[in-house]
Design an enzyme around this catalytic site. Structure first.
Site, mmCIF file in Angstrom:
data_model
loop_
_atom_site.group_PDB
_atom_site.id
_atom_site.type_symbol
_atom_site.label_atom_id
_atom_site.label_comp_id
_atom_site.label_asym_id
_atom_site.label_seq_id
_atom_site.Cartn_x
_atom_site.Cartn_y
_atom_site.Cartn_z
ATOM 1 N N TYR A 1 3.982 -3.684 18.801
ATOM 2 C CA TYR A 1 4.565 -4.212 17.563
ATOM 3 C C TYR A 1 5.044 -5.653 17.775
ATOM 4 C CZ TYR A 1 8.196 -5.630 14.427
ATOM 5 O OH TYR A 1 8.962 -6.397 13.590
ATOM 6 N N SER B 1 10.214 -12.141 14.158
ATOM 7 C CA SER B 1 11.255 -11.291 14.743
ATOM 8 C C SER B 1 11.836 -11.916 15.999
ATOM 9 C CB SER B 1 10.598 -9.958 15.102
ATOM 10 O OG SER B 1 11.421 -9.225 15.941
ATOM 11 N N ASN C 1 0.832 -1.213 0.000
ATOM 12 C CA ASN C 1 0.000 0.000 0.000
ATOM 13 C C ASN C 1 0.865 1.260 0.000
ATOM 14 O OD1 ASN C 1 0.940 0.157 2.588
ATOM 15 N ND2 ASN C 1 -1.068 0.121 3.590
ATOM 16 N N PHE D 1 16.943 -11.433 13.210
ATOM 17 C CA PHE D 1 17.661 -10.633 14.195
ATOM 18 C C PHE D 1 17.774 -9.213 13.593
ATOM 19 C CE2 PHE D 1 18.390 -13.329 17.826
ATOM 20 C CZ PHE D 1 17.699 -14.438 17.363
ATOM 21 N N ASN D 2 18.926 -8.585 13.502
ATOM 22 C CA ASN D 2 18.922 -7.176 13.061
ATOM 23 C C ASN D 2 19.434 -7.028 11.633
ATOM 24 O OD1 ASN D 2 18.755 -7.108 16.021
ATOM 25 N ND2 ASN D 2 18.910 -4.906 15.765
ATOM 26 N N PHE E 1 5.544 -9.864 4.132
ATOM 27 C CA PHE E 1 6.341 -8.875 4.864
ATOM 28 C C PHE E 1 5.479 -7.722 5.384
ATOM 29 C CE2 PHE E 1 9.492 -10.494 1.749
ATOM 30 C CZ PHE E 1 10.542 -10.800 2.601
ATOM 31 N N LYS F 1 3.775 -9.663 16.254
ATOM 32 C CA LYS F 1 4.560 -10.772 15.691
ATOM 33 C C LYS F 1 4.277 -12.065 16.455
ATOM 34 C CE LYS F 1 6.391 -8.582 12.330
ATOM 35 N NZ LYS F 1 5.966 -8.871 10.959
ATOM 36 N N THR G 1 12.291 -10.314 18.463
ATOM 37 C CA THR G 1 11.659 -9.638 19.607
ATOM 38 C C THR G 1 10.804 -10.624 20.410
ATOM 39 O OG1 THR G 1 9.816 -8.971 18.221
ATOM 40 C CG2 THR G 1 11.485 -7.317 18.593
HETATM 41 C C1 WQD Z 1 20.206 -1.547 17.863
HETATM 42 C C2 WQD Z 1 21.112 -1.101 18.977
HETATM 43 C C3 WQD Z 1 20.096 0.468 20.494
HETATM 44 C C4 WQD Z 1 19.676 3.716 17.617
HETATM 45 C C5 WQD Z 1 15.189 -3.828 15.994
HETATM 46 C C6 WQD Z 1 13.801 -3.540 15.533
HETATM 47 C C7 WQD Z 1 12.849 -4.439 16.211
HETATM 48 C C8 WQD Z 1 13.236 -5.882 15.954
HETATM 49 C C9 WQD Z 1 14.625 -6.120 16.366
HETATM 50 C C10 WQD Z 1 12.216 -6.675 13.927
HETATM 51 C C11 WQD Z 1 20.394 -1.009 20.328
HETATM 52 C C12 WQD Z 1 21.257 1.101 19.759
HETATM 53 C C13 WQD Z 1 19.973 2.498 18.210
HETATM 54 C C14 WQD Z 1 20.386 4.885 18.049
HETATM 55 C C15 WQD Z 1 21.646 3.531 19.587
HETATM 56 N N1 WQD Z 1 13.177 -6.195 14.567
HETATM 57 N N2 WQD Z 1 20.944 2.406 19.170
HETATM 58 N N3 WQD Z 1 21.355 4.739 19.012
HETATM 59 O O1 WQD Z 1 16.413 -2.260 19.143
HETATM 60 O O2 WQD Z 1 17.513 -4.303 18.254
HETATM 61 O O3 WQD Z 1 15.307 -3.471 17.355
HETATM 62 O O4 WQD Z 1 15.482 -5.177 15.780
HETATM 63 O O5 WQD Z 1 11.198 -7.065 14.361
HETATM 64 O O6 WQD Z 1 11.609 -4.193 15.749
HETATM 65 O O7 WQD Z 1 13.492 -2.184 15.767
HETATM 66 O O8 WQD Z 1 17.433 -2.314 16.791
HETATM 67 O O9 WQD Z 1 18.618 -0.719 15.363
HETATM 68 O O10 WQD Z 1 16.901 0.154 17.003
HETATM 69 O O11 WQD Z 1 19.042 -0.743 17.864
HETATM 70 O O12 WQD Z 1 22.529 3.455 20.450
HETATM 71 O O13 WQD Z 1 20.142 5.991 17.587
HETATM 72 O O14 WQD Z 1 21.553 0.233 18.704
HETATM 73 O O15 WQD Z 1 20.080 0.867 21.835
HETATM 74 O O16 WQD Z 1 21.304 -1.423 21.283
HETATM 75 P P1 WQD Z 1 16.693 -3.099 17.992
HETATM 76 P P2 WQD Z 1 17.953 -0.839 16.671
#
Ligand code: WQD
Length: 342
Positions: free
Chosen positions: A152, A127, A34, A181-182, A83, A156, A129
């Site tokens: 959120y 995720s 969308n 993971f990330n 997705f 999931k 999470t």
């Molecule tokens: C990574 C690290 C922050 C921003 C994401 C998704 C979540 C899930 C898992 C899918 C953390 C640090 C971040 C900043 C920082 N994915 N950080 N300064 O929190 O693991 O979550 O992955 O479902 O939905 O959002 O990822 O990239 O936000 O943070 O220091 O400006 O970087 O504290 O340790 P996160 P992130």
């Protein structure tokens, strides 16, 4: 093997990279999106890489009638990679009803259509999470699911449960949930990459935007965690590795190599990386010094998590190929190329 696949959210970050890998493997891709969090020009990027434009329809998956009409007009699709979802953790805390409605109604509509149109195979974006802060690291798929820290994350968890119950109720359906993971980085061509709208929430786009001069400085959320350098630890994987895992998971279903009608796999490198290590990697590959400052912990952050990817490694014969530096380099190349062409 039937190679017609629907990719919902196919113009999004992970979706677009997956469309490229699917096309590279000869799949005929149909995208529904969308465009609430993505740009139609992503289709040009995909086409630039693969030479093939995927079919696209702008449809909101919450609109059941439109989704039904899509399947009526496009017979022969036998699999779906799903997705499409809202994904901003912070926003989900402010607007829980919006998140539950969007992420769950869209999934329910898809599952209903899978039954009605005899579409047997689903790959679902889940995720890490769902694990919260695990007691044991690295975390395996059989670790207990913890209460979600955000609406959120809860969408999931509930999404996985809805799929599990639906699969159990219907012998013809099978699904794989992939717990990411990330994901970071961009396609090596720099034709597609992450396109956060507004101020990025995630670490890597925040780093690249800071280095590009769009943000003043990165705020490192806490250096007093119980980790070797005090910052949080995550398992960052290259989005192209992640995209390829979807092709592997889909083929496993289509070639009937799945063990059980509902499978779950972690997708990560198996390696934990701290925020400071991520910054060092960026500085190494970009040759730029990053401006950053340590600030308070971010509420809701997990201290440390990284995957045990053994099940995906052994069962799916998938493992990550790109390094952290590769991923950072591709993220930086993408940031530069995107700014230049904007
Ligand atoms: C990574 C690290 C922050 C921003 C994401 C998704 C979540 C899930 C898992 C899918 C953390 C640090 C971040 C900043 C920082 N994915 N950080 N300064 O929190 O693991 O979550 O992955 O479902 O939905 O959002 O990822 O990239 O936000 O943070 O220091 O400006 O970087 O504290 O340790 P996160 P992130």
């Amino acid at each position: 093997m039937n190679k017609k696949v629907l990719v919902t959210g196919g113009t999004g970050y992970i979706g677009s990279h997956t469309v490229v890998e699917l096309q590279n493997e000869g799949f005929e891709v149909y995208i529904i999106d969308n465009l609430s969090n993505s740009d139609i020009n992503v289709l040009d990027g995909i086409t630039g890489i693969t030479g093939k434009r995927p079919a696209f329809e702008k449809i909101d998956l919450c609109d059941h009638e439109k989704v039904k009409a899509f399947f009526s007009h496009n017979p022969g699709i036998e699999s779906i990679i799903h997705f499409a979802a809202y994904k901003a953790v912070g926003e989900s805390v402010e607007k829980p009803v919006l998140y539950y409605h969007n992420n769950l109604v869209s999934l329910l509509n898809l599952l209903t259509c899978m039954k009605d149109f005899n579409i047997p195979s689903l790959v679902f974006s889940s995720s890490c999470t769902v694990y919260g802060q695990p007691d044991e690291l690295p975390v395996s798929e059989d670790a207990p699911i913890q209460e979600a820290v955000s609406p959120y994350g809860n969408t999931k968890q509930i999404g996985e449960e809805i799929i599990r119950d639906t699969i159990h109720s219907c012998e013809q359906l099978k699904a794989v949930s992939l717990r990411y993971f990330n994901p970071i980085g961009a396609h090596p061509s720099s034709y597609i990459g992450e396109l956060p709208i507004g101020i990025p929430e995630n670490l890597v786009p925040y780093i690249t935007q800071t280095a590009a001069g769009i943000r003043d400085e990165l705020r490192v959320f806490g250096d007093d965690y119980d980790t070797p350098d005090g910052s949080c630890i995550r398992d960052y994987l290259h989005v192209v590795d992640l995209a390829q895992a979807h092709v592997v998971a889909l083929k496993r279903l289509l070639e009937k190599r799945n063990k059980g009608n509902y499978e779950i796999f972690n997708l990560g490198t198996g390696r934990g990386v701290s925020v400071f290590e991520a910054i060092e990697s960026f500085e190494r590959v970009s040759g730029k010094k990053l401006r950053y400052r340590v600030v308070d912990r971010r509420p809701g952050d997990i201290e440390k998590i990284w995957a045990n990817p053994a099940l995906a490694n052994n069962e799916m014969r998938w493992s990550t190929k790109y390094s952290l530096d590769d991923a950072m380099k591709s993220a930086w190349d993408w940031e530069l190329s995107y700014r230049k062409n904007k």
